[in-house]
Design a protein around this motif. Sequence first.
Motif, PDB file in Angstrom:
ATOM      1  N   ASN A   1      -8.468  -2.565  -8.294  1.00 49.03           N
ATOM      2  CA  ASN A   1      -7.327  -2.183  -9.041  1.00 49.03           C
ATOM      3  C   ASN A   1      -7.083  -0.672  -7.962  1.00 49.03           C
ATOM      4  O   ASN A   1      -5.899  -0.388  -7.598  1.00 49.03           O
ATOM      5  N   GLU A   2      -7.718   0.361  -8.379  1.00 50.68           N
ATOM      6  CA  GLU A   2      -7.545   1.692  -7.394  1.00 50.68           C
ATOM      7  C   GLU A   2      -7.200   1.634  -5.622  1.00 50.68           C
ATOM      8  O   GLU A   2      -5.959   1.791  -4.710  1.00 50.68           O
ATOM      9  N   SER A   3      -8.603   0.200  -4.927  1.00 47.81           N
ATOM     10  CA  SER A   3      -7.578  -0.340  -3.945  1.00 47.81           C
ATOM     11  C   SER A   3      -6.741  -0.800  -3.261  1.00 47.81           C
ATOM     12  O   SER A   3      -5.914  -0.508  -2.683  1.00 47.81           O
ATOM     13  N   LYS A   4      -6.567  -1.591  -4.570  1.00 45.80           N
ATOM     14  CA  LYS A   4      -4.731  -2.539  -4.393  1.00 45.80           C
ATOM     15  C   LYS A   4      -3.562  -1.280  -4.427  1.00 45.80           C
ATOM     16  O   LYS A   4      -2.494  -1.604  -4.080  1.00 45.80           O
ATOM     17  N   ARG A   5      -3.628  -0.401  -5.251  1.00 44.61           N
ATOM     18  CA  ARG A   5      -3.222   0.776  -5.447  1.00 44.61           C
ATOM     19  C   ARG A   5      -2.588   1.658  -3.907  1.00 44.61           C
ATOM     20  O   ARG A   5      -1.115   1.763  -3.712  1.00 44.61           O
ATOM     21  N   ARG A   6      -3.683   1.998  -3.695  1.00 42.57           N
ATOM     22  CA  ARG A   6      -3.327   2.380  -2.325  1.00 42.57           C
ATOM     23  C   ARG A   6      -3.031   1.762  -1.263  1.00 42.57           C
ATOM     24  O   ARG A   6      -2.151   2.459  -0.748  1.00 42.57           O
ATOM     25  N   ASN A   7      -3.115   0.964  -0.900  1.00 41.16           N
ATOM     26  CA  ASN A   7      -2.706  -0.339  -0.303  1.00 41.16           C
ATOM     27  C   ASN A   7      -1.404  -0.326  -0.193  1.00 41.16           C
ATOM     28  O   ASN A   7      -1.240  -0.922   0.346  1.00 41.16           O
ATOM     29  N   ARG A   8      -0.990  -0.309  -1.501  1.00 41.91           N
ATOM     30  CA  ARG A   8       0.687  -0.100  -2.249  1.00 41.91           C
ATOM     31  C   ARG A   8       1.280   0.666  -1.884  1.00 41.91           C
ATOM     32  O   ARG A   8       2.862   0.299  -0.775  1.00 41.91           O
ATOM     33  N   GLU A   9       0.773   1.560  -2.220  1.00 50.73           N
ATOM     34  CA  GLU A   9       1.147   3.566  -1.244  1.00 50.73           C
ATOM     35  C   GLU A   9       1.413   3.630   0.231  1.00 50.73           C
ATOM     36  O   GLU A   9       2.007   3.975   0.472  1.00 50.73           O
ATOM     37  N   GLU A  10       0.713   2.438   0.853  1.00 47.97           N
ATOM     38  CA  GLU A  10       0.299   3.197   1.971  1.00 47.97           C
ATOM     39  C   GLU A  10       0.731   2.005   3.101  1.00 47.97           C
ATOM     40  O   GLU A  10       1.074   1.446   4.503  1.00 47.97           O
ATOM     41  N   VAL A  11       1.696   0.562   2.130  1.00 49.73           N
ATOM     42  CA  VAL A  11       2.291  -0.588   3.132  1.00 49.73           C
ATOM     43  C   VAL A  11       3.052   0.124   3.938  1.00 49.73           C
ATOM     44  O   VAL A  11       3.638   1.295   4.194  1.00 49.73           O
ATOM     45  N   PRO A  12       3.308   0.159   5.385  1.00 44.55           N
ATOM     46  CA  PRO A  12       3.520   0.266   6.333  1.00 44.55           C
ATOM     47  C   PRO A  12       5.038  -0.585   6.138  1.00 44.55           C
ATOM     48  O   PRO A  12       5.438  -1.128   5.349  1.00 44.55           O
TER      49      PRO A  12
END
Length: 509
Positions: A468-479
């Motif tokens: 869950n945390e990996s997916k959340r960080r990926n959404r926040e850092e998406v280009p």
Amino acid sequence: MNLRVRQSRYLAALLLLFFRRRVLRSGAFRSRTVRAGAAVLAALLFAVLCAAAYLFLEPLALTPELWELMFAISTVSLVLWVMGAFLVIKVLFINAADMLELSYQLPVTNRERGLAFLMYEAAITGVVVALGFSALAVTSLALMGLAAVPYLLTAFAVPALVVYLGLGVLHHLLVRLWTLLRLGGIAGLLSVIVLFLLLVWYSTTMNATIVAITDGYYDRTGAFHWQTAVASMWDRSPAVALAVSAVAVAALTAANLFLTPSQYVRQSRFLAVFTGRYAGRVLHPYDYCLVRNSQTAVAAVIAVLLFAYLLLAGNGLNPMWSLVALSTAGLYHYAGTEPLRRLPSATRSAAVVYLRLCKGQALLLVAFAVPQFLIGAFVDPVAMADSATPVLSAFAGIVLTVWISVVFPSEKNNPFSVLLGIACAAVMFGLIAIGLGMLHLPAPLTQAVLAACALVVAAHSIVEIHANESKRRNREEVPDHRGVARELPGDHPGRHRGGADAAHVLHQR
């Protein structure tokens, strides 16, 4: 009162769509394999319960009179199930204001919104009650055929609906009372406490009512009991029973809609709980999120009242079992601490996050267990014998509630996600309990199996936290790609993201 039923129906359809996309396809249920496995386990548990009920009732060759007695006793238990389901739903819906925001931009009044949620809550209550009585219903249909339909209608369907609507009217009256007393911010919490006291009172009268119904059957006196009023009217005149039931349901539905406030009464999510001057040395910010949450206040009050009842009732049940109710405070704990994990200095270790989630609940449990044990040992030392089992069960409840909050994340404090998690946990551990009961394993081996299950649940929680945390960080850092809606730095001025914009995906495909 201008009420547009069509608007409520459209809103109910919208909520159903939200449930299908954001609940049935979120968390662990993103995988089709998991969804299929959960459906198979639920069907297996249902088949086992139906087979057990059939094997138990079929040799008895019950006469119609005995069927009437059995359904009358079942109706008395049904009322308790409806009250319990209603109470659980109201506890979970106390802080559902964020989910209600989905409908704030729609052209509906609060009463029309209340009608839509009345449909949803009634459906959820029906599902919860059906879990306890579906095996009996299927077995009676298999043994009696269509002759069982009147029994099911008068003993289960109509009483459950009337009791649910009546409790809804009582809840609205209590909320209006607290609002008049200028306690609107905690009206939901106070109303839940009153409903719990009502449930405790009814549970104390059940045995006497069942004995009176049984004595009346053997003595042929036929004494009146309000729980079986629908069945009694059906015996005299089915047409009158149907007419009176329809009028009662319509009147109670109208009363619920009339008493629904014209404006939504927002409940306080966090309470000003005094934690002491030196609490900062022990409590982490995760712990403050738990201690000051209104859901924790509800669980704490229910645990105290249940402890007092078990201690004074003298029914042979250890009063420390009341601590199990306290573990329900963690159902929203993972979702409630998400702002802390968004901080730039937040840890990225899933194991540390899991330990912090469990630590606050463990401290809360110890804070209640010690004084309760001392009070119980002073009042009734015999009742406190073998207190280790309920205390260990309460700690196991922490592991289970954290698993539910992680694997079934409650987006916007969505109570449907929590209910789905509770249902899945009930199915899974119901099958485990049935399996252990059939194997008749020695007590040490049974305890080892349960401990292994707890370790598996804890490990799965840590794995899901990492995902869950990996997916959340990926959404926040998406280009900045086309087709991805992004939050601007000024959209949430109170949220610090360390300079990284957060992707805001509204539609899950």
